[in-house]
Design a protein around this motif. Structure first.
Motif, PDB file in Angstrom:
ATOM      1  N   SER A  43      17.184  30.993  52.943  1.00  0.00           N
ATOM      2  CA  SER A  43      15.787  31.024  52.523  1.00  0.00           C
ATOM      3  C   SER A  43      15.546  32.232  51.638  1.00  0.00           C
ATOM      4  O   SER A  43      16.104  33.310  51.892  1.00  0.00           O
ATOM      5  N   LEU A  44      14.702  32.070  50.638  1.00  0.00           N
ATOM      6  CA  LEU A  44      14.371  33.193  49.762  1.00  0.00           C
ATOM      7  C   LEU A  44      13.566  34.268  50.483  1.00  0.00           C
ATOM      8  O   LEU A  44      13.541  35.423  50.058  1.00  0.00           O
ATOM      9  N   SER A  45      12.907  33.864  51.567  1.00  0.00           N
ATOM     10  CA  SER A  45      12.116  34.843  52.318  1.00  0.00           C
ATOM     11  C   SER A  45      12.948  35.583  53.359  1.00  0.00           C
ATOM     12  O   SER A  45      12.458  36.494  54.015  1.00  0.00           O
ATOM     13  N   SER A  46      14.216  35.191  53.494  1.00  0.00           N
ATOM     14  CA  SER A  46      15.082  35.843  54.474  1.00  0.00           C
ATOM     15  C   SER A  46      15.513  37.220  53.991  1.00  0.00           C
ATOM     16  O   SER A  46      15.490  37.524  52.795  1.00  0.00           O
ATOM     17  N   GLU A  47      15.945  38.037  54.924  1.00  0.00           N
ATOM     18  CA  GLU A  47      16.351  39.402  54.617  1.00  0.00           C
ATOM     19  C   GLU A  47      17.568  39.426  53.683  1.00  0.00           C
ATOM     20  O   GLU A  47      18.521  38.670  53.848  1.00  0.00           O
ATOM     21  N   LYS A  48      17.517  40.290  52.705  1.00  0.00           N
ATOM     22  CA  LYS A  48      18.639  40.493  51.785  1.00  0.00           C
ATOM     23  C   LYS A  48      19.671  41.392  52.463  1.00  0.00           C
ATOM     24  O   LYS A  48      19.353  42.488  52.921  1.00  0.00           O
ATOM     25  N   VAL A  49      20.920  40.910  52.528  1.00  0.00           N
ATOM     26  CA  VAL A  49      21.956  41.664  53.247  1.00  0.00           C
ATOM     27  C   VAL A  49      23.066  42.158  52.321  1.00  0.00           C
ATOM     28  O   VAL A  49      24.002  42.812  52.787  1.00  0.00           O
ATOM     29  N   GLY A  50      22.968  41.865  51.025  1.00  0.00           N
ATOM     30  CA  GLY A  50      23.990  42.336  50.102  1.00  0.00           C
ATOM     31  C   GLY A  50      23.912  41.609  48.777  1.00  0.00           C
ATOM     32  O   GLY A  50      22.972  40.844  48.522  1.00  0.00           O
ATOM     33  N   THR A  51      24.910  41.864  47.952  1.00  0.00           N
ATOM     34  CA  THR A  51      24.986  41.189  46.644  1.00  0.00           C
ATOM     35  C   THR A  51      26.442  40.823  46.349  1.00  0.00           C
ATOM     36  O   THR A  51      27.368  41.461  46.856  1.00  0.00           O
ATOM     37  N   VAL A  52      26.620  39.788  45.525  1.00  0.00           N
ATOM     38  CA  VAL A  52      27.936  39.435  44.991  1.00  0.00           C
ATOM     39  C   VAL A  52      27.812  39.398  43.478  1.00  0.00           C
ATOM     40  O   VAL A  52      26.710  39.284  42.930  1.00  0.00           O
ATOM     41  N   LYS A  53      28.952  39.494  42.785  1.00  0.00           N
ATOM     42  CA  LYS A  53      28.907  39.646  41.334  1.00  0.00           C
ATOM     43  C   LYS A  53      29.712  38.573  40.609  1.00  0.00           C
ATOM     44  O   LYS A  53      30.520  37.860  41.216  1.00  0.00           O
ATOM     45  N   ARG A  54      29.452  38.492  39.300  1.00  0.00           N
ATOM     46  CA  ARG A  54      30.091  37.498  38.445  1.00  0.00           C
ATOM     47  C   ARG A  54      31.616  37.539  38.599  1.00  0.00           C
ATOM     48  O   ARG A  54      32.217  38.606  38.698  1.00  0.00           O
ATOM     49  N   ASP A  55      32.217  36.341  38.582  1.00  0.00           N
ATOM     50  CA  ASP A  55      33.675  36.130  38.635  1.00  0.00           C
ATOM     51  C   ASP A  55      34.288  36.416  40.000  1.00  0.00           C
ATOM     52  O   ASP A  55      35.497  36.257  40.165  1.00  0.00           O
ATOM     53  N   GLU A  56      33.475  36.812  40.974  1.00  0.00           N
ATOM     54  CA  GLU A  56      33.995  36.947  42.327  1.00  0.00           C
ATOM     55  C   GLU A  56      34.031  35.565  42.985  1.00  0.00           C
ATOM     56  O   GLU A  56      33.238  34.683  42.649  1.00  0.00           O
ATOM     57  N   SER A  57      34.952  35.367  43.923  1.00  0.00           N
ATOM     58  CA  SER A  57      35.067  34.083  44.611  1.00  0.00           C
ATOM     59  C   SER A  57      35.130  34.313  46.115  1.00  0.00           C
ATOM     60  O   SER A  57      35.689  35.309  46.582  1.00  0.00           O
ATOM     61  N   TYR A  58      34.542  33.371  46.860  1.00  0.00           N
ATOM     62  CA  TYR A  58      34.451  33.518  48.316  1.00  0.00           C
ATOM     63  C   TYR A  58      34.682  32.173  48.993  1.00  0.00           C
ATOM     64  O   TYR A  58      34.320  31.111  48.457  1.00  0.00           O
ATOM     65  N   LEU A  59      35.257  32.227  50.194  1.00  0.00           N
ATOM     66  CA  LEU A  59      35.460  31.029  50.982  1.00  0.00           C
ATOM     67  C   LEU A  59      34.111  30.503  51.465  1.00  0.00           C
ATOM     68  O   LEU A  59      33.262  31.269  51.919  1.00  0.00           O
ATOM     69  N   VAL A  60      33.921  29.199  51.352  1.00  0.00           N
ATOM     70  CA  VAL A  60      32.675  28.560  51.781  1.00  0.00           C
ATOM     71  C   VAL A  60      32.754  28.249  53.273  1.00  0.00           C
ATOM     72  O   VAL A  60      33.711  27.618  53.739  1.00  0.00           O
ATOM     73  N   LEU A  61      31.732  28.688  54.024  1.00  0.00           N
ATOM     74  CA  LEU A  61      31.671  28.418  55.458  1.00  0.00           C
ATOM     75  C   LEU A  61      30.791  27.222  55.785  1.00  0.00           C
ATOM     76  O   LEU A  61      31.089  26.431  56.674  1.00  0.00           O
ATOM     77  N   ASP A  62      29.684  27.103  55.052  1.00  0.00           N
ATOM     78  CA  ASP A  62      28.734  26.032  55.369  1.00  0.00           C
ATOM     79  C   ASP A  62      27.828  25.794  54.167  1.00  0.00           C
ATOM     80  O   ASP A  62      27.723  26.642  53.273  1.00  0.00           O
ATOM     81  N   ARG A  63      27.189  24.630  54.148  1.00  0.00           N
ATOM     82  CA  ARG A  63      26.196  24.311  53.112  1.00  0.00           C
ATOM     83  C   ARG A  63      24.934  23.795  53.787  1.00  0.00           C
ATOM     84  O   ARG A  63      25.001  23.103  54.796  1.00  0.00           O
ATOM     85  N   GLN A  64      23.795  24.160  53.199  1.00  0.00           N
ATOM     86  CA  GLN A  64      22.508  23.694  53.714  1.00  0.00           C
ATOM     87  C   GLN A  64      21.561  23.514  52.544  1.00  0.00           C
ATOM     88  O   GLN A  64      21.137  24.489  51.926  1.00  0.00           O
ATOM     89  N   ASP A  65      21.253  22.253  52.216  1.00  0.00           N
ATOM     90  CA  ASP A  65      20.413  21.931  51.058  1.00  0.00           C
ATOM     91  C   ASP A  65      20.992  22.594  49.810  1.00  0.00           C
ATOM     92  O   ASP A  65      22.126  22.318  49.435  1.00  0.00           O
ATOM     93  N   ASN A  66      20.230  23.492  49.181  1.00  0.00           N
ATOM     94  CA  ASN A  66      20.691  24.154  47.958  1.00  0.00           C
ATOM     95  C   ASN A  66      21.348  25.505  48.219  1.00  0.00           C
ATOM     96  O   ASN A  66      21.540  26.292  47.296  1.00  0.00           O
ATOM     97  N   TRP A  67      21.714  25.758  49.475  1.00  0.00           N
ATOM     98  CA  TRP A  67      22.275  27.045  49.847  1.00  0.00           C
ATOM     99  C   TRP A  67      23.716  26.891  50.307  1.00  0.00           C
ATOM    100  O   TRP A  67      24.115  25.825  50.788  1.00  0.00           O
TER     101      TRP A  67
END
Length: 509
Positions: free
Chosen positions: A198-222
């Motif tokens: 959710s956009l109203s949820s607490e911000k816990v960090g940032t990621v940057k261009r060209d970085e890649s991460y393992l996907v754990l879960d999907r929910q709607d557009n998130w």
């Protein structure tokens, strides 16, 4: 008596008008449809902001002008846009919660009105969020960093207001999400990571261009990502791509390339339309659609139009020129040729003993040659049509970008020894030598200048080029006698006829 009666009637009418007009404005109030609306010192978006009207406050309407209300709240007066407020008399039940839009391209223009002709008052970059309070004719009215303006819906992603609500509480027995064996690639400069989807949820960090991460879960557009130090977080999926479904370019997608500095793109597909921007040589764009002889492309987050005859497009059915022959014997039908007038713009080339500028003479020769080749049925493209600067690497790339059959670079020579004279034809690669020799022989049949022959030359426009690319030095401007000859119409006609005959011979024999 009649005069007094008439006077009383007129005064009564005036009183009635003033009384009811005053009451009408005094009774009419407006409230913002969003969290707040800016008060301006005039009826327009270009006027300065003098204050704000919060969602829970009402302002009294003093007057109107166009689509703007002049209002008073407390002791402060100002103007508000009618489309951002609701009149008290309105029976509409307006939801005060605004949608959120996210820019999908860098440099998205924020304009003073819902039109490409409206003044640009700011910019949004990819990934930047803004609140939308109104939509009209394919445009969104947004608020970003205290600035109000319009952006095109073509370059934003809309997140409905209910998507920004607080996330639902998880079930009592929350399970740890399992890896999905997919990877998410970040495609914006910086992307916020949130604790919940959710956009109203607490911000816990940032990621940057060209970085890649393992996907754990999907929910709607998130999408939930596995982050360093065994942490995890949610990001908006629109700002990246997945390894499993990475977008592929459509087979029929057309990519065009500008071939000269100062290429005009316009607001409409016509040369009468205003110029939206001037492009540099070598810029590439994917064509959105074709309109007659114009291409619609995205420039700076907005649609603009470029003429098809000033850009290069790849050929999918190009036959290597070593095997290519004219489709009609004795002509150049079916043959594509690039003519490169040497130098131009700030690069004047050499200057002759009599003041002749090489850049001017190469352009004159190239135009004459182009006319002859087109008359024989060839498709001709010039790297420059006027006195403009085109980088060498851009010139060298045009042949392959167009899928052309030959590249002819036109130059005039110079030497500190003013006695040196004659014509020289250069190649760099072995697969350029045959055409070079053919053109050199044909030119020598057309003119009586000293023949310096076909020889190896380390010039970028042929070194960084493919087969059948030639650089021709048509004489020395530093030789007074030869300079005088080179500038004559007779020589120009003869030398271009020699090159023309050589190309006819090469693509027919």
């Amino acid at each position: 008596m009649k005069q007094w009666t008439a006077l009383f009637l007129v005064m009564g009418a005036l009183f009635t008008i003033l009384f009811f007009t005053s009451d009408t404005f005094a009774d009419e109030t407006v409230t913002p449809t969003g969290e707040y609306v800016n008060l301006r010192d005039g009826p327009g978006l270009t006027y300065s902001v003098v204050g704000t009207l919060d969602a829970k406050k009402e302002a009294t309407v003093l007057s109107t002008e166009g689509e703007w209300y002049e209002v008073k709240v407390g002791q402060q007066k100002g103007w508000v846009a009618s489309w951002l407020v609701t009149a008290k008399s309105s029976e509409a039940d307006v939801d005060a919660k605004a949608d959120v839009i996210v820019a999908t391209t860098d440099g998205l223009n924020v304009r003073s009105g819902p039109s490409i002709q409206s003044t640009v008052i700011g910019k949004m970059n990819a990934g930047v969020e803004a609140k939308r309070t109104l939509e009209r004719d394919g445009w969104s009215y947004v608020t970003i960093d205290g600035m109000d303006g319009w952006v095109s819906n073509d370059y934003v992603q809309v997140i409905a207001a209910n998507e920004t609500d607080e996330p639902k509480q998880p079930d009592e027995e929350e399970t740890t999400p399992l890896p999905t064996d997919d990877t998410f690639f970040v495609e914006v400069d910086q992307l916020n990571v949130r604790a919940e989807a959710s956009l109203s949820s607490e911000k816990v960090g940032t990621v940057k261009r060209d970085e890649s991460y393992l996907v754990l879960d999907r929910q709607d557009n998130w999408v939930q990502l596995a982050l360093p130090n065994e942490s995890k977080g949610w990001v908006y999926a629109f700002y990246g791509s997945f390894a499993s479904d990475a977008p592929k370019q459509a087979d029929d997608a057309l990519v065009i390339t500008t071939v000269a500095d100062g290429t005009n793109v316009r607001t409409e597909p016509t040369t009468d339309a205003p110029i939206a921007k001037r492009l540099s040589a070598g810029e590439q764009f994917t064509v959105q659609r074709e309109i007659d002889d114009w291409y619609a492309i995205s420039v700076g987050g907005e649609t603009a139009y470029v003429a098809s005859w000033v850009v290069a497009k790849p050929s999918n059915d190009h036959v290597p020129s070593a095997d290519k022959k004219a489709s009609i014997p004795g002509t150049l039908n079916g043959i594509s040729i690039v003519i490169d007038p040497g130098h131009g713009g700030r690069d004047r080339g050499t200057t002759g003993a009599r003041g002749t500028k090489e850049k001017d003479l190469t352009l004159r020769t190239s135009h004459m040659l182009a006319d002859k080749l087109r008359a024989a049925g060839a498709s001709v493209h010039m790297t420059r049509e006027s006195d403009v600067y085109v980088p060498l690497r851009t010139r060298a790339a045009v042949k392959d970008e167009l899928g052309a059959d030959a590249f002819i670079s036109i130059h005039y020579d110079a030497n500190t020894d003013s006695s040196i004279h004659g014509i020289t034809s250069y190649y760099y690669h072995d697969n350029q030598q045959a055409l070079t020799q053919t053109l050199n022989d044909s030119m020598m049949e057309a003119v009586s200048n000293n023949n310096r022959g076909a020889q190896f030359g380390d010039f970028l426009v042929i070194r960084e080029n493919s087969a059948d690319s030639v650089l021709l030095e048509l004489g020395f401007l530093t030789n007074v006698a030869e300079e005088q000859l080179l500038t004559t119409t007779a020589f120009q006609e003869d030398i271009t006829r020699g090159i023309y005959n050589g190309l006819l011979r090469y693509f027919n024999d």
